[in-house]
Design a protein around this motif. Structure first.
Motif, mmCIF file in Angstrom:
data_model
loop_
_atom_site.group_PDB
_atom_site.id
_atom_site.type_symbol
_atom_site.label_atom_id
_atom_site.label_comp_id
_atom_site.label_asym_id
_atom_site.label_seq_id
_atom_site.Cartn_x
_atom_site.Cartn_y
_atom_site.Cartn_z
ATOM 1 N N SER A 190 -67.040 -73.537 125.882
ATOM 2 C CA SER A 190 -65.994 -73.966 126.824
ATOM 3 C C SER A 190 -64.754 -74.342 126.035
ATOM 4 C CB SER A 190 -66.434 -75.215 127.594
ATOM 5 O OG SER A 190 -67.698 -75.019 128.126
ATOM 6 N N ARG A 191 -63.609 -74.032 126.618
ATOM 7 C CA ARG A 191 -62.371 -74.311 125.876
ATOM 8 C C ARG A 191 -62.072 -75.809 125.792
ATOM 9 N NH1 ARG A 191 -61.965 -69.034 127.210
ATOM 10 N NH2 ARG A 191 -61.813 -69.268 129.452
ATOM 11 N N GLU A 192 -62.521 -76.530 126.805
ATOM 12 C CA GLU A 192 -62.292 -77.977 126.815
ATOM 13 C C GLU A 192 -63.482 -78.667 127.471
ATOM 14 O OE1 GLU A 192 -58.766 -79.282 128.944
ATOM 15 O OE2 GLU A 192 -59.240 -81.378 128.507
ATOM 16 N N ILE A 193 -63.778 -79.867 127.020
ATOM 17 C CA ILE A 193 -64.924 -80.612 127.562
ATOM 18 C C ILE A 193 -64.502 -82.030 127.943
ATOM 19 C CG2 ILE A 193 -67.177 -81.632 126.958
ATOM 20 C CD1 ILE A 193 -67.690 -79.104 125.259
ATOM 21 N N LEU A 194 -64.946 -82.442 129.125
ATOM 22 C CA LEU A 194 -64.698 -83.804 129.602
ATOM 23 C C LEU A 194 -66.061 -84.469 129.774
ATOM 24 C CD1 LEU A 194 -62.330 -85.592 130.584
ATOM 25 C CD2 LEU A 194 -62.666 -84.635 132.865
ATOM 26 N N LEU A 195 -66.326 -85.478 128.971
ATOM 27 C CA LEU A 195 -67.636 -86.147 128.982
ATOM 28 C C LEU A 195 -67.514 -87.514 129.645
ATOM 29 C CD1 LEU A 195 -70.611 -86.484 127.954
ATOM 30 C CD2 LEU A 195 -69.648 -87.306 125.805
ATOM 31 N N LEU A 196 -68.341 -87.761 130.651
ATOM 32 C CA LEU A 196 -68.293 -89.023 131.400
ATOM 33 C C LEU A 196 -69.477 -89.890 131.030
ATOM 34 C CD1 LEU A 196 -65.880 -88.682 133.157
ATOM 35 C CD2 LEU A 196 -67.173 -86.586 133.417
ATOM 36 N N ILE A 197 -69.206 -91.137 130.703
ATOM 37 C CA ILE A 197 -70.294 -92.043 130.331
ATOM 38 C C ILE A 197 -70.081 -93.382 131.035
ATOM 39 C CG2 ILE A 197 -71.619 -93.035 128.427
ATOM 40 C CD1 ILE A 197 -70.457 -91.036 126.538
ATOM 41 N N SER A 198 -71.041 -93.773 131.849
ATOM 42 C CA SER A 198 -70.895 -95.001 132.619
ATOM 43 C C SER A 198 -72.186 -95.823 132.601
ATOM 44 C CB SER A 198 -70.536 -94.648 134.062
ATOM 45 O OG SER A 198 -70.634 -95.788 134.882
#
Ligand code: GLP
Length: 245
Positions: A190-198
């Protein structure tokens, strides 16, 4: 890896949704990689509310989901296809035929994996991949020990992952033992990654990601090798970890 600190789950969901909306508005034909689980539901409800209120359009968007349980059809309320329809696709104007979720109910599941991988590449790959993280560092359903080169494949779910996901089923026994998941190699393309951590229960995982080595025993560590990763984490997940040097 760049990190954005959010106050809490609501704040994280809002920041992430705004980020995605901006990308969709500037690139109407964007190809999104989407995730399921508890973490992204707040993002999806923000996207739905914005679509209703501000009319952000998804008509040109294509989506590929990370994973699906083996043995569940898309009409099963515990399937990830059902989850996506229910939380997002049925409430925005995305063309359903441009939403792809791996099939968990194919006769030849191996062929299905290869077809899914080819489909993503044929569409020229994913522009922005949304990711959650498991307590053991799994991304998608890539459990510890999965090769960093892996493509879409069938996995045996670990006991801890099945336990973590049992809250959506009537009992632990009902949680499937296998899943189809995009591989770590597929995700890394993937060209960009958004990782969510909560949440506090993800604190150890976030700490390991920041302080540990890049190693297949902790799948998310591979993200340190990716050129364009943004993490949005809330205070409960960050704890007293120094995330900015
Ligand atoms: C699930 C999903 C992953 C998800 C992760 C965390 O099993 N397959 O894609 O990111 O585990 O889930 P949650 O957000 O519910 O903590």
């Amino acid at each position: 890896m760049k990190i954005i600190e959010a106050n809490d789950y609501q704040d994280m969901s809002k920041i992430a949704a705004d980020y995605i909306m901006k990308k969709v508005s500037t690139s109407p034909n964007i190809k999104l990689g989407l995730a399921t689980g508890g973490t992204p539901t707040g993002i999806y409800s923000n996207l739905v509310a914005d679509h209703r209120e501000n009319g952000t359009t998804y008509r040109g968007v294509t989506s590929f989901n990370l994973d699906e349980y083996v043995g569940l059809s898309g009409t099963d309320p515990n399937s990830y296809r059902y989850y996506m329809d229910h939380h997002l696709f049925d409430h925005i104007d995305i063309q359903k035929e441009n939403t792809f979720v791996p099939r968990g109910d194919m006769d030849n599941i191996q062929d299905g994996c290869a077809q899914y991988e080819n489909l993503i590449q044929k569409r020229n790959g994913i522009d922005l991949q949304i990711l959650g993280i498991g307590e053991n560092g799994h991304i998608g359903f890539n459990e510890p020990g999965t090769s960093f080169e892996s493509k879409t494949h069938v996995v045996q779910l670990t006991h801890s992952t099945r336990e973590a996901n049992a809250r959506y089923f009537n009992s632990l026994e009902e949680v499937p033992t296998e899943a189809v998941t995009m591989g770590i190699g597929s995700i890394m393309k993937s060209r960009e990654i958004l990782l969510l951590i909560s949440g506090e229960q993800k604190r150890e995982a976030l700490k390991k990601l920041f302080t540990g080595d890049v190693d297949e025993s902790f799948p998310a560590s591979v993200l340190k090798n990716h050129p364009y990763v943004t993490i949005i984490a809330d205070k409960a997940a960050i704890g007293d970890l120094k995330v900015h040097s």
